[in-house]
Design a protein around this motif. Structure first.
Motif, mmCIF file in Angstrom:
data_model
loop_
_atom_site.group_PDB
_atom_site.id
_atom_site.type_symbol
_atom_site.label_atom_id
_atom_site.label_comp_id
_atom_site.label_asym_id
_atom_site.label_seq_id
_atom_site.Cartn_x
_atom_site.Cartn_y
_atom_site.Cartn_z
ATOM 1 N N GLY A 5 56.362 69.641 43.018
ATOM 2 C CA GLY A 5 55.165 70.181 42.383
ATOM 3 C C GLY A 5 54.476 69.140 41.522
ATOM 4 O O GLY A 5 54.751 67.948 41.584
ATOM 5 N N HIS A 6 53.618 69.600 40.687
ATOM 6 C CA HIS A 6 52.791 68.732 39.856
ATOM 7 C C HIS A 6 53.437 68.588 38.479
ATOM 8 O O HIS A 6 52.929 69.089 37.479
ATOM 9 N N VAL A 7 54.601 67.945 38.419
ATOM 10 C CA VAL A 7 55.313 67.774 37.150
ATOM 11 C C VAL A 7 55.816 66.341 37.022
ATOM 12 O O VAL A 7 55.938 65.618 37.993
ATOM 13 N N LEU A 9 58.863 63.933 36.309
ATOM 14 C CA LEU A 9 60.320 63.996 36.399
ATOM 15 C C LEU A 9 61.001 62.956 35.516
ATOM 16 O O LEU A 9 62.185 62.715 35.662
ATOM 17 N N GLY A 10 60.275 62.321 34.621
ATOM 18 C CA GLY A 10 60.904 61.441 33.646
ATOM 19 C C GLY A 10 61.192 60.044 34.121
ATOM 20 O O GLY A 10 62.178 59.443 33.722
ATOM 21 N N HIS A 11 60.359 59.494 34.968
ATOM 22 C CA HIS A 11 60.541 58.118 35.390
ATOM 23 C C HIS A 11 60.145 57.221 34.221
ATOM 24 O O HIS A 11 58.967 57.069 33.909
ATOM 25 N N THR A 12 61.146 56.624 33.562
ATOM 26 C CA THR A 12 60.909 55.813 32.378
ATOM 27 C C THR A 12 61.671 54.503 32.492
ATOM 28 O O THR A 12 62.562 54.352 33.333
ATOM 29 N N LYS A 65 61.915 59.502 27.307
ATOM 30 C CA LYS A 65 60.937 60.584 27.199
ATOM 31 C C LYS A 65 61.611 61.796 26.578
ATOM 32 O O LYS A 65 62.817 61.954 26.688
ATOM 33 N N PRO A 66 60.836 62.658 25.936
ATOM 34 C CA PRO A 66 61.417 63.887 25.410
ATOM 35 C C PRO A 66 61.699 64.868 26.543
ATOM 36 O O PRO A 66 61.227 64.686 27.667
ATOM 37 N N SER A 67 62.453 65.890 26.237
ATOM 38 C CA SER A 67 62.721 66.929 27.229
ATOM 39 C C SER A 67 61.440 67.680 27.552
ATOM 40 O O SER A 67 60.562 67.810 26.707
ATOM 41 N N GLY A 68 61.354 68.168 28.768
ATOM 42 C CA GLY A 68 60.207 68.977 29.166
ATOM 43 C C GLY A 68 59.078 68.150 29.724
ATOM 44 O O GLY A 68 59.127 66.925 29.753
ATOM 45 N N GLU A 74 50.509 60.456 30.394
ATOM 46 C CA GLU A 74 51.710 59.729 29.974
ATOM 47 C C GLU A 74 52.756 59.644 31.088
ATOM 48 O O GLU A 74 53.903 59.318 30.828
ATOM 49 N N TRP A 75 52.397 59.893 32.326
ATOM 50 C CA TRP A 75 53.364 59.914 33.420
ATOM 51 C C TRP A 75 53.791 58.534 33.886
ATOM 52 O O TRP A 75 54.821 58.396 34.512
ATOM 53 N N ASP A 76 53.004 57.520 33.629
ATOM 54 C CA ASP A 76 53.377 56.177 34.087
ATOM 55 C C ASP A 76 54.711 55.777 33.447
ATOM 56 O O ASP A 76 54.930 55.989 32.259
ATOM 57 N N TRP A 77 55.613 55.219 34.233
ATOM 58 C CA TRP A 77 56.957 54.909 33.742
ATOM 59 C C TRP A 77 56.951 53.824 32.677
ATOM 60 O O TRP A 77 57.907 53.679 31.930
ATOM 61 N N ARG A 78 55.868 53.077 32.550
ATOM 62 C CA ARG A 78 55.786 52.023 31.530
ATOM 63 C C ARG A 78 55.175 52.502 30.227
ATOM 64 O O ARG A 78 54.994 51.725 29.301
ATOM 65 N N THR A 79 54.863 53.779 30.119
ATOM 66 C CA THR A 79 54.260 54.335 28.913
ATOM 67 C C THR A 79 55.330 54.533 27.852
ATOM 68 O O THR A 79 56.330 55.200 28.077
#
Length: 122
Positions: A5-7, A9-12, A65-68, A74-79
């Motif tokens: 979906g449109h979420v 997934l915490g790629h950091t 990243k925080p939970s949720g 802010e989805w870019d993993w380099r943010t």
């Protein structure tokens, strides 16, 4: 649209670094098992433990990243997460980071994040 979906997934940076180190540690330990080399097994498992520590330190430095869900900007993993220095709500890692972070990471209500609905027809 992704399978999830449109979420986010915490790629950091913290997640990718920790996963890579853990994979290398497990692979090294596996090779050492096949080669019957006990010091190599311990070295590989040490790298796995190091992966957890590195991931935690990077998370506390703002590269996690925080939970949720997060806002799409802010989805870019380099943010980098500027709020990480104070601690994330409901975050065990932040509570383990010391008393200042533990107080900031105490559970509190989170604001709802609006997510766009994806295409339902495939």
């Amino acid at each position: 649209m992704s399978a999830h979906g449109h979420v986010d997934l915490g790629h950091t940076v913290a997640g990718w670094t920790g996963t890579t180190l853990a994979l290398l540690g497990f692979a090294g330990a596996g090779v050492a098992v096949c080669a019957a080399w006990p010091p190599g097994i311990l070295i590989g498992l040490g790298v796995v433990v190091l992966a957890g520590a590195v991931t935690w330190v990077l998370h506390l430095a703002g590269w996690g990243k925080p939970s949720g869900p997060r806002p799409e900007a802010e989805w870019d993993w380099r943010t980098r997460d500027a709020a990480a220095l104070a601690g994330h709500a409901d975050c065990l890692g932040c509570r383990m980071g010391g008393p200042r972070r533990a107080a900031a990471a105490a559970p509190r209500p989170r604001p709802a994040v609006r997510l766009q609905a994806g295409d339902e027809a495939a």
